[in-house]
Design a protein around this motif. Structure first.
Motif, mmCIF file in Angstrom:
data_model
loop_
_atom_site.group_PDB
_atom_site.id
_atom_site.type_symbol
_atom_site.label_atom_id
_atom_site.label_comp_id
_atom_site.label_asym_id
_atom_site.label_seq_id
_atom_site.Cartn_x
_atom_site.Cartn_y
_atom_site.Cartn_z
ATOM 1 N N GLU A 1 0.830 -1.195 0.000
ATOM 2 C CA GLU A 1 0.000 0.000 0.000
ATOM 3 C C GLU A 1 0.860 1.239 0.000
ATOM 4 O O GLU A 1 1.387 1.629 1.024
ATOM 5 C CB GLU A 1 -0.918 0.004 1.232
ATOM 6 N N THR A 2 0.991 1.843 -1.135
ATOM 7 C CA THR A 2 1.728 3.092 -1.162
ATOM 8 C C THR A 2 0.862 4.160 -0.504
ATOM 9 O O THR A 2 -0.357 4.045 -0.484
ATOM 10 C CB THR A 2 2.037 3.501 -2.606
ATOM 11 N N ASP A 3 1.501 5.163 0.042
ATOM 12 C CA ASP A 3 0.755 6.192 0.766
ATOM 13 C C ASP A 3 -0.226 6.884 -0.156
ATOM 14 O O ASP A 3 0.163 7.545 -1.107
ATOM 15 C CB ASP A 3 1.731 7.223 1.347
ATOM 16 N N SER A 4 -1.480 6.724 0.126
ATOM 17 C CA SER A 4 -2.470 7.415 -0.690
ATOM 18 C C SER A 4 -2.921 8.654 0.075
ATOM 19 O O SER A 4 -2.968 8.656 1.297
ATOM 20 C CB SER A 4 -3.653 6.495 -0.974
ATOM 21 N N PRO A 5 -3.241 9.717 -0.652
ATOM 22 C CA PRO A 5 -3.594 10.960 0.040
ATOM 23 C C PRO A 5 -4.896 10.835 0.835
ATOM 24 O O PRO A 5 -5.028 11.432 1.886
ATOM 25 C CB PRO A 5 -3.724 11.984 -1.082
ATOM 26 N N VAL A 6 -5.845 10.078 0.323
ATOM 27 C CA VAL A 6 -7.089 9.899 1.084
ATOM 28 C C VAL A 6 -7.412 8.407 1.179
ATOM 29 O O VAL A 6 -7.095 7.629 0.288
ATOM 30 C CB VAL A 6 -8.301 10.592 0.421
ATOM 31 N N THR A 7 -8.051 8.044 2.239
ATOM 32 C CA THR A 7 -8.465 6.657 2.414
ATOM 33 C C THR A 7 -9.964 6.624 2.683
ATOM 34 O O THR A 7 -10.595 7.654 2.899
ATOM 35 C CB THR A 7 -7.737 6.002 3.587
ATOM 36 N N GLY B 1 -9.086 11.979 14.997
ATOM 37 C CA GLY B 1 -9.272 11.426 13.662
ATOM 38 C C GLY B 1 -9.791 12.477 12.714
ATOM 39 O O GLY B 1 -9.298 12.641 11.596
ATOM 40 N N MET B 2 -10.790 13.213 13.193
ATOM 41 C CA MET B 2 -11.380 14.246 12.349
ATOM 42 C C MET B 2 -10.343 15.311 12.008
ATOM 43 O O MET B 2 -10.283 15.783 10.878
ATOM 44 C CB MET B 2 -12.571 14.863 13.096
ATOM 45 N N GLU B 3 -9.517 15.630 12.980
ATOM 46 C CA GLU B 3 -8.501 16.648 12.758
ATOM 47 C C GLU B 3 -7.547 16.189 11.649
ATOM 48 O O GLU B 3 -7.260 16.947 10.720
ATOM 49 C CB GLU B 3 -7.737 16.863 14.059
ATOM 50 N N ALA B 4 -7.099 14.939 11.761
ATOM 51 C CA ALA B 4 -6.172 14.415 10.753
ATOM 52 C C ALA B 4 -6.813 14.444 9.374
ATOM 53 O O ALA B 4 -6.183 14.821 8.379
ATOM 54 C CB ALA B 4 -5.763 12.989 11.110
ATOM 55 N N THR B 5 -8.092 14.064 9.324
ATOM 56 C CA THR B 5 -8.789 14.061 8.042
ATOM 57 C C THR B 5 -8.897 15.474 7.474
ATOM 58 O O THR B 5 -8.700 15.687 6.279
ATOM 59 C CB THR B 5 -10.183 13.451 8.222
ATOM 60 N N MET B 6 -9.202 16.429 8.332
ATOM 61 C CA MET B 6 -9.328 17.806 7.848
ATOM 62 C C MET B 6 -7.990 18.304 7.307
ATOM 63 O O MET B 6 -7.945 18.967 6.278
ATOM 64 C CB MET B 6 -9.790 18.733 8.987
ATOM 65 N N VAL B 7 -6.929 17.962 8.018
ATOM 66 C CA VAL B 7 -5.605 18.385 7.553
ATOM 67 C C VAL B 7 -5.339 17.809 6.161
ATOM 68 O O VAL B 7 -4.882 18.515 5.258
ATOM 69 C CB VAL B 7 -4.513 17.917 8.547
ATOM 70 N N ARG B 8 -5.690 16.533 5.988
ATOM 71 C CA ARG B 8 -5.469 15.903 4.689
ATOM 72 C C ARG B 8 -6.323 16.550 3.610
ATOM 73 O O ARG B 8 -5.873 16.785 2.499
ATOM 74 C CB ARG B 8 -5.782 14.411 4.783
ATOM 75 N N LEU B 9 -7.585 16.853 3.976
ATOM 76 C CA LEU B 9 -8.489 17.474 3.013
ATOM 77 C C LEU B 9 -7.949 18.827 2.585
ATOM 78 O O LEU B 9 -7.903 19.162 1.393
ATOM 79 C CB LEU B 9 -9.875 17.635 3.655
ATOM 80 N N LEU B 10 -7.484 19.602 3.565
ATOM 81 C CA LEU B 10 -6.974 20.932 3.252
ATOM 82 C C LEU B 10 -5.748 20.842 2.348
ATOM 83 O O LEU B 10 -5.599 21.629 1.412
ATOM 84 C CB LEU B 10 -6.626 21.669 4.547
ATOM 85 N N SER B 11 -4.899 19.863 2.623
ATOM 86 C CA SER B 11 -3.697 19.751 1.796
ATOM 87 C C SER B 11 -4.077 19.356 0.370
ATOM 88 O O SER B 11 -3.450 19.804 -0.594
ATOM 89 C CB SER B 11 -2.710 18.762 2.398
ATOM 90 N N LEU B 12 -5.139 18.560 0.238
ATOM 91 C CA LEU B 12 -5.595 18.198 -1.109
ATOM 92 C C LEU B 12 -6.116 19.423 -1.846
ATOM 93 O O LEU B 12 -5.829 19.628 -3.022
ATOM 94 C CB LEU B 12 -6.704 17.147 -1.026
ATOM 95 N N ILE B 13 -6.905 20.224 -1.116
ATOM 96 C CA ILE B 13 -7.445 21.432 -1.746
ATOM 97 C C ILE B 13 -6.301 22.344 -2.166
ATOM 98 O O ILE B 13 -6.305 22.925 -3.257
ATOM 99 C CB ILE B 13 -8.414 22.133 -0.783
ATOM 100 N N ASP B 14 -5.291 22.426 -1.302
ATOM 101 C CA ASP B 14 -4.107 23.225 -1.640
ATOM 102 C C ASP B 14 -3.462 22.737 -2.927
ATOM 103 O O ASP B 14 -3.072 23.540 -3.789
ATOM 104 C CB ASP B 14 -3.082 23.144 -0.504
#
Lengths: 384, 336
Positions: free
Chosen positions: A204-210, B246-259
């Motif tokens: 599993e390569t690091d995927s940005p979202v899961t 968990g929610m915090e981590a997800t939000m951080v990931r979402l924001l980085s995607l939007i970026d």
């Protein structure tokens, strides 16, 4: 098992004294997956299974587990279940799986696990193994991206009290046992073998979202919150019922005491007259009289469990509402200022969206129309 | 390909089922765990795979258990003297070949296979604890009757000599078993998981050999994703993520995607990045899926929701306070 046997009795006694308290439950990733698989497949039916592992100092390692078949209310099948358990453990030992029972796991529905049955099961296990833990998994919450695993044990002071089966207020006060002290939640660590870690990293390569992220960002938490509130209300009703039991008990108690006083005064007056007549006074107690029979005090165990349950629901509601108690107090005070702030972070994305979609004006207008209609259907004001 | 009258034809019997295999992570974890716990000096572990076969031939592997076995390909005589008692204990083995010196050892209870047992040199010998396999399968059936045997697994890279024998055994348990190999040794420097079905090569009625044919394997990782790879990838996780973390981590990931999307779009507008129509369409699609609500309506919606949430949190706080008060009162009642 064989090791303690080989030691001398004195040594065994000595080790008994330095038992360090259980601090951490260390689960293998395999166990986490197996529990989740079993609980999910049978959800919403509640299932149980056995945990196998090692007891190492203050850490309880859970290295494997196996599921129990769904139980039938039948004597014959019950012995069948015991055979199944023995057979399974024998088989697993043959492939070098740790063969010690360290507890059991069970699934739950929205965290409604604090029952007398759980305590009974726990006591049963505790009689056979020194260190025992119960792992609770909530499949209903995993749809929201929460890994709802909990490791619980009963506190020692509660177990002492349970063995004597004495849940009167006096005892509880003596032991200083409150409802929060029944269950102890033990932090869970998850460990994986280096091999599995290598496999997972490679595969599993690091995927940005899961999937987990999608689940967490799911906005429709309403059904869960509703169920939770329903459970909470039910629990509140149960608690009121329990409290009525106590009121009833206290009323009876005070009535009895009044009767006792009346009887005593009568007897004393009688004794005064008897004394005056030179007769022997009658004893001031009469065990045969029903008013001297002590009233049984209702057990507080149920109300304690219900209280635990309520606090659990409260926690979950906070989880859904995404508020922790600490920030709640702040937010409630700042609610109005929050309202004022909301529009500003909202505007930039909308403007930007307009910019990037400049070419597709037609479709946007279409959407506006649809959205306006939808809002109207919901009975909400729309500017369209 | 039918055999002509009175003539024997060399033919492959292609297996109809098993077009592909889906492996759930719990199987992979189980295999690795049993490999880590393998007996001393054992080179590989094997075990049974449980799951279901879809009508289109896709085999879904959902569960597994290890089966004790012994095998040897070199020191046959040592191996035999070591293992003969255990053959008898287990009552069965899959044997292939025989002895050139006609030692006259009776294998009648050992081999259920149809191979000749004398006259050959032993090429491989595998002893499988079949009782164990059956007991374990019955136990698993009690828990989940829907999971049936779909094949077997082995660690190691590719198919080895003894595999044909074991496969032969599983062929008698189930039609077209899948053979899954997990390379725990990382021979090629990568984690290779392969699945095979066997295709029989037969001459007339005589079965000559079996060819292992590789089929595509797909890892069903959605379940594992739900739990979070952070937990499954590292060797030690000290704390499970809670609701808010968990929610915090997800939000951080979402924001980085939007970026990332912003950067891409800005790059295209500036002319730094070569535009890709597909990416553009994807972005347009995801933007179109965002409900376009007028700010005022959105504010109202958002605030209503927020107030609902605050109300809930407030209610739960009150309930908690109530509990504390009730407890104090209950203990106070004792003082009377």
């Amino acid at each position: 098992m064989a090791n303690p046997m080989a030691r001398s009795f004195v040594q065994a006694l000595a080790t008994e004294e330095v038992v360090s308290p259980l601090r951490v439950v260390q689960m293998e990733g395999l166990v986490v997956l197996k529990i989740i698989k079993h609980c999910k497949e049978f959800s919403p039916a509640l299932v149980t299974g056995q945990l196998l592992g090692l007891d190492v100092g203050s850490v309880l390692e859970v290295t494997n587990c196996f599921p129990f078949p769904i139980r039938e209310e039948d004597e014959e099948i019950e012995t069948d279940g015991a055979n199944y358990q023995l057979e399974m453990m024998r088989c697993l030992r043959e492939v070098n799986v740790d063969n010690n029972t360290v507890g059991w796991y069970q699934s739950t529905l929205l965290g409604s696990f604090q029952t007398v049955e759980l305590i009974e099961t726990f006591m049963n296990y505790q009689e056979n193994i020194r260190r025992c833990v119960c792992i609770i998994y909530d499949p209903s919450r995993s749809n929201q991206g929460v890994l709802a695993l909990k490791a619980l044990k009963l506190s020692d002071s509660f177990m002492d009290l349970y063995r004597s089966n004495n849940f009167t207020g006096e005892k509880l006060r003596e032991k200083n046992l409150a409802w929060v002290d029944i269950f102890e939640e033990i932090p869970i660590k998850v460990s994986n073998s280096a091999l599995i870690s290598a496999f997972m990293t490679d595969l599993e390569t690091d995927s940005p979202v899961t999937q987990c992220d999608f689940d967490r960002l799911q906005l429709s938490t309403n059904p869960f919150v509703e169920r939770n509130m329903e459970f909470l209300i039910e629990c509140m009703e149960d608690l009121t019922g329990e409290q009525q039991k106590f009121q009833y008990y206290y009323r009876n108690l005070s009535r009895q005491q009044a009767q006792q006083q009346a009887w005593l005064q009568k007897r004393r007056a009688e004794n005064v007259t008897r004394k005056a007549q030179g007769e022997e006074p009658l004893p001031e107690e009469d065990p045969s009289n029903p008013i001297f029979k002590p009233l049984p005090e209702p057990s507080r165990l149920d109300s304690f469990l219900i209280t635990n349950q309520i606090s659990n629901y409260c926690n979950q509601i906070n989880g859904y509402a995404l508020f922790s108690p600490e920030i709640l107090s702040k937010t409630c005070g700042n609610l109005f200022s929050l309202q004022m702030e909301v529009p500003s972070p909202n505007e930039p994305p909308l403007k930007k969206m307009g910019k990037t979609n400049a070419g597709a004006d037609g479709s946007l207008q279409d959407q506006n129309g649809i959205r306006g209609a939808r809002l109207k259907n919901r009975g909400e004001p729309s500017d369209a | 390909m039918a055999a002509a009258e009175g003539q024997t034809v060399l033919q492959f019997v292609p297996s109809p089922a098993g077009t592909s295999a889906k492996v759930h992570p719990v199987v992979l974890f189980g295999i690795c765990d049993s490999y880590v716990r393998r007996p001393d000096q054992a080179e590989r572990v094997i075990g049974t795979l449980l799951g279901s076969v879809a009508p289109d031939g896709t085999v879904e592997i959902r569960n597994s258990y290890a089966v004790p076995h012994n095998e040897s390909s070199d020191q046959v005589s040592d191996f035999l003297s070591d293992l003969y008692p255990s053959f008898c204990r287990w009552g069965v083995c899959c044997g292939f070949g025989g002895f050139d010196d006609n030692r006259g050892m009776s294998f009648s209870n050992c081999s259920r296979g149809s191979q000749e047992l004398s006259g050959f040199r032993v090429s491989a010998l595998v002893a499988l604890d079949i009782d164990y396999h059956h007991n374990m399968f019955l136990s698993h059936q009690k828990v989940n009757p829907k999971e049936v045997i779909v094949g077997w697994y082995s660690t190691g890279f590719g198919v080895s000599g003894g595999s044909a024998l074991i496969h032969d055994f599983y062929c008698r348990e189930v039609a077209n078993p899948v053979h899954l190999t997990v390379d725990t040794g990382f021979k090629n420097g990568e984690a290779s998981i392969k699945a095979y079905v066997s295709i029989n090569l037969s001459l007339g009625d005589r079965q000559l050999a079996a060819q292992f044919h590789e089929i595509p394997v797909e890892l069903q990782m959605a379940e594992a994703e739900r739990i979070g790879f952070d937990i499954l990838k590292t060797t030690m996780v000290d704390k499970l993520p809670g609701d808010l973390e968990g929610m915090e981590a997800t939000m951080v990931r979402l924001l980085s995607l939007i970026d990332d999307v912003y950067k891409y779009v800005d790059g295209v507008v500036e002319g730094d990045v070569i535009p890709d129509n597909n990416i553009g369409r994807s972005i347009a699609d995801s933007l179109a899926s965002v409900p376009k609500i007028f700010p005022a309506a959105f504010d109202k919606l958002f605030n209503d929701r927020l107030q609902d949430n605050v109300l809930l949190a407030y209610l739960s706080a009150i309930a908690r306070t109530q509990l504390t008060v009730a407890e104090k009162l209950n203990t106070a009642a004792q003082v009377l």
